[in-house]
Design an enzyme around this catalytic site. Structure first.
Site, PDB file in Angstrom:
ATOM      1  N   GLY A  11       0.759  -1.246   0.000  1.00  0.00           N
ATOM      2  CA  GLY A  11       0.000   0.000   0.000  1.00  0.00           C
ATOM      3  C   GLY A  11       0.782   1.283   0.000  1.00  0.00           C
ATOM      4  N   GLU A  57       3.955  -6.392   2.146  1.00  0.00           N
ATOM      5  CA  GLU A  57       3.647  -6.909   0.803  1.00  0.00           C
ATOM      6  C   GLU A  57       3.632  -5.777  -0.222  1.00  0.00           C
ATOM      7  OE1 GLU A  57      -0.267  -8.531   1.413  1.00  0.00           O
ATOM      8  OE2 GLU A  57       0.452 -10.202   2.625  1.00  0.00           O
ATOM      9  N   PRO A  58       4.739  -5.061  -0.391  1.00  0.00           N
ATOM     10  CA  PRO A  58       4.727  -3.934  -1.331  1.00  0.00           C
ATOM     11  C   PRO A  58       4.717  -4.406  -2.780  1.00  0.00           C
ATOM     12  CG  PRO A  58       6.958  -4.302  -0.523  1.00  0.00           C
ATOM     13  CD  PRO A  58       6.071  -5.269   0.218  1.00  0.00           C
ATOM     14  N   GLY A  59       3.954  -3.734  -3.595  1.00  0.00           N
ATOM     15  CA  GLY A  59       3.971  -4.005  -5.033  1.00  0.00           C
ATOM     16  C   GLY A  59       4.410  -2.731  -5.748  1.00  0.00           C
ATOM     17  N   ARG A  60       3.481  -1.766  -5.761  1.00  0.00           N
ATOM     18  CA  ARG A  60       3.715  -0.503  -6.463  1.00  0.00           C
ATOM     19  C   ARG A  60       5.043   0.159  -6.063  1.00  0.00           C
ATOM     20  NH1 ARG A  60      -0.793   2.505  -8.022  1.00  0.00           N
ATOM     21  NH2 ARG A  60      -1.910   1.424  -6.349  1.00  0.00           N
ATOM     22  N   TYR A 106      -9.138   4.540 -12.953  1.00  0.00           N
ATOM     23  CA  TYR A 106      -9.069   5.268 -11.671  1.00  0.00           C
ATOM     24  C   TYR A 106      -8.861   6.766 -11.859  1.00  0.00           C
ATOM     25  CZ  TYR A 106      -7.307   0.550 -10.473  1.00  0.00           C
ATOM     26  OH  TYR A 106      -7.111  -0.788 -10.341  1.00  0.00           O
ATOM     27  N   CYS A 143     -12.047   2.047 -29.093  1.00  0.00           N
ATOM     28  CA  CYS A 143     -13.351   2.674 -29.323  1.00  0.00           C
ATOM     29  C   CYS A 143     -14.121   2.852 -28.022  1.00  0.00           C
ATOM     30  CB  CYS A 143     -14.149   1.838 -30.304  1.00  0.00           C
ATOM     31  SG  CYS A 143     -13.350   1.851 -31.892  1.00  0.00           S
ATOM     32  N   GLU A 144     -13.635   3.742 -27.196  1.00  0.00           N
ATOM     33  CA  GLU A 144     -14.267   4.075 -25.912  1.00  0.00           C
ATOM     34  C   GLU A 144     -13.933   5.532 -25.623  1.00  0.00           C
ATOM     35  OE1 GLU A 144     -15.830   2.140 -23.462  1.00  0.00           O
ATOM     36  OE2 GLU A 144     -15.561   0.164 -24.376  1.00  0.00           O
ATOM     37  N   ARG A 155      -4.947   2.205 -16.065  1.00  0.00           N
ATOM     38  CA  ARG A 155      -5.070   3.023 -14.857  1.00  0.00           C
ATOM     39  C   ARG A 155      -5.725   4.397 -15.080  1.00  0.00           C
ATOM     40  NH1 ARG A 155      -1.690   4.596 -11.721  1.00  0.00           N
ATOM     41  NH2 ARG A 155      -2.730   3.872  -9.845  1.00  0.00           N
TER      42      ARG A 155
HETATM   43  N1  LLP Z   1      -1.313  -7.109  -0.504  1.00  0.00           N
HETATM   44  C1  LLP Z   1      -2.614  -7.242  -0.781  1.00  0.00           C
HETATM   45  C2  LLP Z   1      -3.430  -8.182  -0.004  1.00  0.00           C
HETATM   46  C3  LLP Z   1      -3.193  -6.467  -1.813  1.00  0.00           C
HETATM   47  O1  LLP Z   1      -4.494  -6.582  -2.072  1.00  0.00           O
HETATM   48  C4  LLP Z   1      -2.388  -5.564  -2.551  1.00  0.00           C
HETATM   49  C5  LLP Z   1      -2.941  -4.759  -3.645  1.00  0.00           C
HETATM   50  C6  LLP Z   1      -1.016  -5.479  -2.223  1.00  0.00           C
HETATM   51  C7  LLP Z   1      -0.517  -6.258  -1.185  1.00  0.00           C
HETATM   52  C8  LLP Z   1      -0.077  -4.564  -2.960  1.00  0.00           C
HETATM   53  O2  LLP Z   1      -0.418  -3.239  -2.810  1.00  0.00           O
HETATM   54  P1  LLP Z   1       0.569  -2.079  -3.307  1.00  0.00           P
HETATM   55  O3  LLP Z   1       1.812  -2.114  -2.449  1.00  0.00           O
HETATM   56  O4  LLP Z   1       0.902  -2.330  -4.724  1.00  0.00           O
HETATM   57  O5  LLP Z   1      -0.202  -0.849  -3.119  1.00  0.00           O
HETATM   58  N2  LLP Z   1      -4.706  -1.795  -9.727  1.00  0.00           N
HETATM   59  C9  LLP Z   1      -4.613  -0.768  -8.728  1.00  0.00           C
HETATM   60  C10 LLP Z   1      -4.015  -1.272  -7.442  1.00  0.00           C
HETATM   61  C11 LLP Z   1      -4.758  -2.448  -6.856  1.00  0.00           C
HETATM   62  C12 LLP Z   1      -4.120  -2.970  -5.610  1.00  0.00           C
HETATM   63  C13 LLP Z   1      -4.772  -4.213  -5.143  1.00  0.00           C
HETATM   64  N3  LLP Z   1      -4.162  -4.805  -4.014  1.00  0.00           N
HETATM   65  C14 LLP Z   1      -3.834   0.403  -9.305  1.00  0.00           C
HETATM   66  O6  LLP Z   1      -3.414   0.341 -10.460  1.00  0.00           O
HETATM   67  O7  LLP Z   1      -3.669   1.425  -8.649  1.00  0.00           O
END
Ligand code: LLP
Length: 416
Positions: free
Chosen positions: A238, A275-278, A318, A344-345, A314
Site C-alpha cells: 500500500g 507486501e509492497p507491489g507498487r 481510476y 473505441c471508448e 489506470r
Molecule cells: N497485498 C494485498 C493483499 C493487496 O491486495 C495488494 C494490492 C497489495 C498487497 C499490494 O499493494 P501495493 O503495495 O501495490 O499498493 N490496480 C490498482 C491497485 C490495486 C491494488 C490491489 N491490491 C492500481 O493500479 O492502482
C-alpha cells in the site's frame, strides 16, 4: 526517476536510448530498469532483516524476469492465484516464501498450493478456514495460516483501491476476528502463524498504517489472552509512489515508523511482514507510445497515440495521473489537449489536458508505468498486447515478445 533521464536530449533507461528501443522493438512497449527495481527492493529489505519479511505483491508486475530479479535478491512473494504461484516458481522463487492472499481461492488452487509447500495462506473468511482445513486433512498436511482482518481504517485513497473499510469485501471484520481465530485453533489441519491486514493502495500518509497497526496489535493482545500466540504481523502493501505531485514518505521512514510502533507497544519479538507491489516497481517502468495523428475540433485538441486503455488501464479506470513526456523534447508551440488511444471508448485516454510540444511520429513515454501496467492489460479491440523489455545498464533483454495476430485467437476454433 533517476534511472530514466535525459542524455544528449533523449530520454534513456539507464544507458539505453528509448528512441532506439522503440525502433528495435516497436511500440507500444513497456521498458523496465533493473537497477530501479533492485534499488527499491533493497530500500525495503535493508530495514527488514529476517525474521521480518518482504513479500513482493506479484499482481503489480508479474513478468517472469521481474520476478527472477527479485527472487535472486531473496524476495518473498504475495500472490492471489494459482497462476501467480506458478509464475513465482518458474522465475526461481521459493515456495516457502510465498504468502497466498485472495478473497476466493478455489479448491484446486488451495490443493496445489499445499502440495507445493507454500509458506502460508492469508485467509479472508471463516468459510475459507473450513475449506483449507478440509483440503489439508485430505492431503495429510497442516496449513500455516494468518487471518486477514479488516481493521476498518480509512486509507484516504481512491475508493477502488481502498480495501480496509468495513464496506469492502476484503478480510474478516474486526468484531469477528477473535471468534474466527478460536474457530481456526480448533481445526486440526490449520496452524495459526500470524495476523494480516491490507488497508489499501497508493497511500501517501503513514498515519493510516499506524492506526491499522494499533488495531491489529490490540487484536494480538486479545488473542494472547485466549492462549493464541502469533509469530508475525503482516501489514500488507500500500505504500504510495510519486506519479506527479504526491509526496509519499520515503520507504525508510515508513518502515521505521512501523518498527517503532512495534517497540512502543512492546511487541519487538513479532516479525513484521510487508507486501509492497507498487512501491517496488511503479517508477521502474515506462510505457513508450508513438504519436499517430493530431486532431482538433472547435473546443479541443487530441494527440492520438498507438497505446490505449487496453495497454495501460489506470488512467481510464481510476482517473490515475501519469506524467507523459516527449522522449526527445522539442522546442516550439505546445498543444494543450488529451492524449488518447485507438480504442473505441470515450474513456480511452492516457492523459487529459496535457501540454506537450509534439508532432506525428514523435515518441512519448508514459512514466511510472511499472506497476499495474502490463498486468492489467487486455486484448480489447483485438489489440495484441505490447512487448516488454528490461534494461540492465547498457544491455537490453526482450522479456516478453509482442503478441502476434495468432496469439489473439489462440485456443479459439471455428465450428464445422
Ligand atoms: N497485498 C494485498 C493483499 C493487496 O491486495 C495488494 C494490492 C497489495 C498487497 C499490494 O499493494 P501495493 O503495495 O501495490 O499498493 N490496480 C490498482 C491497485 C490495486 C491494488 C490491489 N491490491 C492500481 O493500479 O492502482
Amino acid at each position: 526517476m533517476s534511472d530514466f533521464s535525459l542524455k544528449n536530449g533523449v530520454l534513456h533507461a539507464e544507458s539505453v536510448s528509448l528512441l532506439e528501443l522503440a525502433t528495435t522493438y516497436g511500440t507500444p512497449l513497456y521498458v523496465y530498469s533493473r537497477a530501479a527495481i533492485e534499488r527499491q527492493w533493497r530500500a525495503f529489505a535493508e530495514y527488514l532483516p529476517e525474521p521480518h519479511r518482504v513479500c513482493f505483491a506479484v499482481k503489480a508486475n508479474s513478468n517472469l524476469a521481474v520476478l527472477q530479479v527479485l527472487a535472486r535478491l531473496g524476495a518473498g512473494f504475495d500472490v492471489v492465484s494459482g497462476g501467480e504461484i506458478a509464475r513465482v516458481l518458474k522465475a526461481g522463487g521459493q515456495a516457502q516464501r510465498i504468502v497466498f492472499s485472495g478473497v476466493a481461492k478455489s479448491d484446486t488452487e488451495v490443493r496445489e498450493a499445499l502440495q507445493l509447500g507454500i509458506g502460508q495462506f492469508n485467509v479472508e473468511s471463516r468459510s475459507e478456514l473450513e475449506q483449507i482445513n478440509r483440503i489439508a486433512l485430505e492431503l495429510g498436511v497442516v496449513a500455516a495460516i494468518s487471518l486477514r482482518v479488516n481493521p476498518d481504517v480509512d486509507a484516504q485513497t481512491h475508493p477502488y483501491i481502498a480495501t480496509g473499510l468495513e464496506q469492502n469485501k476484503f478480510g474478516i471484520a474486526m468484531a469477528e476476528a477473535v471468534a474466527s481465530y478460536e474457530q481456526a485453533a480448533q481445526l486440526p489441519g490449520l496452524n495459526i502463524v500470524g495476523v494480516a491486514c491490507h488497508i489499501g493502495s497508493q497511500l501517501t500518509q503513514i498515519q493510516p498504517f499506524l492506526d491499522a497497526m494499533d488495531r491489529m496489535l490490540d487484536l494480538i493482545e486479545q488473542l494472547a489472552g485466549k492462549g493464541i500466540q502469533v509469530q508475525h504481523l503482516d501489514m500488507g502493501g500500500g505504500l504510495g509512489v510519486r506519479y506527479g505531485k504526491e509526496a509519499p514518505p520515503p520507504v525508510s521512514d515508513y518502515i521505521q515508523a512501523l518498527l517503532h510502533k512495534l517497540s512502543t507497544r512492546k511487541r519487538q519479538s513479532l516479525a513484521l511482514y510487508l507486501e509492497p507491489g507498487r512501491a517496488i516497481v511503479a517508477n521502474a517502468g515506462v510505457l513508450l507510445t508513438r504519436v499517430e495523428l493530431l486532431k482538433s475540433n472547435k473546443i479541443k485538441h487530441f494527440v492520438m497515440v498507438d497505446a490505449g486503455m487496453n495497454d495501460l488501464l489506470r488512467p481510464s479506470l481510476y482517473q490515475a495521473w501519469h506524467d507523459i513526456v516527449n522522449v526527445q523534447p522539442r522546442q516550439g508551440c505546445s498543444i494543450q489537449g488529451d492524449i488518447v488511444g485507438p480504442v473505441c471508448e470515450t474513456g480511452d485516454f492516457l492523459g487529459q489536458n496535457r501540454s506537450l510540444v509534439v508532432q506525428p511520429g514523435d515518441l512519448l513515454a508514459v512514466m511510472s508505468a511499472g506497476a499495474y501496467g502490463f498486468t492489467m492489460s487486455s486484448n480489447y479491440n483485438s489489440r495484441p498486447r505490447p512487448a516488454e523489455v528490461m534494461v540492465d545498464r547498457s544491455d537490453t533483454y526482450l522479456i516478453r515478445a509482442r503478441e502476434t495476430r495468432e496469439d489473439l485467437w489462440r485456443g479459439e476454433s471455428l465450428i464445422p
